[in-house]
Design a protein around this motif. Structure first.
Motif, PDB file in Angstrom:
ATOM      1  N   GLN A  47      10.273   3.194   5.516  1.00 45.79           N
ATOM      2  CA  GLN A  47      11.756   3.309   5.046  1.00 45.79           C
ATOM      3  C   GLN A  47      12.018   4.539   4.456  1.00 45.79           C
ATOM      4  OE1 GLN A  47      13.478   2.934   1.857  1.00 45.79           O
ATOM      5  NE2 GLN A  47      15.043   3.747   2.879  1.00 45.79           N
ATOM      6  N   SER A  48      11.003   4.929   3.473  1.00 45.96           N
ATOM      7  CA  SER A  48      11.252   6.026   2.831  1.00 45.96           C
ATOM      8  C   SER A  48      11.077   7.469   3.656  1.00 45.96           C
ATOM      9  CB  SER A  48      10.237   6.208   1.725  1.00 45.96           C
ATOM     10  OG  SER A  48       8.995   6.193   1.864  1.00 45.96           O
ATOM     11  N   GLN A  49      10.287   7.286   4.798  1.00 41.60           N
ATOM     12  CA  GLN A  49      10.130   8.224   5.437  1.00 41.60           C
ATOM     13  C   GLN A  49      11.291   8.393   6.422  1.00 41.60           C
ATOM     14  OE1 GLN A  49       7.299  10.691   6.026  1.00 41.60           O
ATOM     15  NE2 GLN A  49       9.088  11.674   7.041  1.00 41.60           N
ATOM     16  N   VAL A  50      11.723   7.339   6.816  1.00 40.03           N
ATOM     17  CA  VAL A  50      13.141   7.690   7.564  1.00 40.03           C
ATOM     18  C   VAL A  50      14.435   8.268   6.743  1.00 40.03           C
ATOM     19  CG1 VAL A  50      15.069   6.130   8.580  1.00 40.03           C
ATOM     20  CG2 VAL A  50      12.639   5.637   9.008  1.00 40.03           C
ATOM     21  N   SER A  51      14.041   7.729   5.418  1.00 40.79           N
ATOM     22  CA  SER A  51      15.225   8.410   4.723  1.00 40.79           C
ATOM     23  C   SER A  51      15.044  10.022   4.482  1.00 40.79           C
ATOM     24  CB  SER A  51      15.030   7.781   2.985  1.00 40.79           C
ATOM     25  OG  SER A  51      15.974   8.390   2.370  1.00 40.79           O
ATOM     26  N   ASP A  96       0.660  -1.122  -0.053  1.00 48.82           N
ATOM     27  CA  ASP A  96       0.023   0.117   0.021  1.00 48.82           C
ATOM     28  C   ASP A  96       0.937   1.305   0.084  1.00 48.82           C
ATOM     29  OD1 ASP A  96      -1.991   1.947   0.334  1.00 48.82           O
ATOM     30  OD2 ASP A  96      -2.635   1.230   2.127  1.00 48.82           O
ATOM     31  N   SER A  97       0.735   2.107  -1.191  1.00 47.03           N
ATOM     32  CA  SER A  97       1.744   3.142  -1.170  1.00 47.03           C
ATOM     33  C   SER A  97       1.106   4.604  -0.781  1.00 47.03           C
ATOM     34  CB  SER A  97       1.983   3.319  -2.731  1.00 47.03           C
ATOM     35  OG  SER A  97       1.019   3.553  -3.591  1.00 47.03           O
ATOM     36  N   GLN A 140      18.161   1.699   8.147  1.00 46.72           N
ATOM     37  CA  GLN A 140      16.823   2.453   7.793  1.00 46.72           C
ATOM     38  C   GLN A 140      15.770   1.664   7.982  1.00 46.72           C
ATOM     39  OE1 GLN A 140      16.653   4.742   4.223  1.00 46.72           O
ATOM     40  NE2 GLN A 140      18.994   5.838   4.580  1.00 46.72           N
ATOM     41  N   MET A 141      15.840   0.534   7.577  1.00 51.51           N
ATOM     42  CA  MET A 141      14.734  -0.571   7.619  1.00 51.51           C
ATOM     43  C   MET A 141      14.469  -0.939   9.113  1.00 51.51           C
ATOM     44  SD  MET A 141      13.336  -1.110   4.674  1.00 51.51           S
ATOM     45  CE  MET A 141      12.460  -2.534   5.004  1.00 51.51           C
ATOM     46  N   GLU A 142      15.584  -1.196   9.802  1.00 53.18           N
ATOM     47  CA  GLU A 142      15.551  -1.411  11.197  1.00 53.18           C
ATOM     48  C   GLU A 142      14.869  -0.021  12.036  1.00 53.18           C
ATOM     49  OE1 GLU A 142      18.813  -4.300  12.212  1.00 53.18           O
ATOM     50  OE2 GLU A 142      19.453  -2.499  11.825  1.00 53.18           O
ATOM     51  N   ILE A 143      15.188   1.011  11.796  1.00 48.72           N
ATOM     52  CA  ILE A 143      14.732   2.218  12.249  1.00 48.72           C
ATOM     53  C   ILE A 143      13.328   2.177  12.055  1.00 48.72           C
ATOM     54  CG2 ILE A 143      14.896   4.710  12.350  1.00 48.72           C
ATOM     55  CD1 ILE A 143      17.727   4.563  11.632  1.00 48.72           C
TER      56      ILE A 143
END
Length: 71
Positions: A43-47, A3-4, A32-35
């Motif tokens: 992950q994109s929000q963390v990035s 879901d995007s 980033q995936m773990e965060i």
């Protein structure tokens, strides 16, 4: 299929709290995936948040350098 659609928006307080945690975990070497999994973010929000943090850190470093030069 993933879901995007964007999730619920974070409050300003929650974003500040997340940025602090993201920065701390990033400096500890957490991926980033773990965060993202720990903070229930994508992950994109963390990035995107890391990009913001890195810009802030760079600005602080430049201010500190300029202050040292002025002495």
């Amino acid at each position: 299929m993933v879901d995007s659609r964007p999730g619920p928006r974070r409050s300003k307080f929650q974003r500040v709290k997340d940025l602090e945690q993201i920065g701390r975990l990033y400096l500890l070497g957490v991926s980033q995936m773990e965060i993202a999994a720990e903070l229930n973010l994508s992950q994109s929000q963390v990035s995107r948040d890391l990009k913001e943090l890195q810009a802030r850190w760079l600005q602080c470093a430049l201010v500190d350098l300029n202050a040292a030069k002025a002495r």
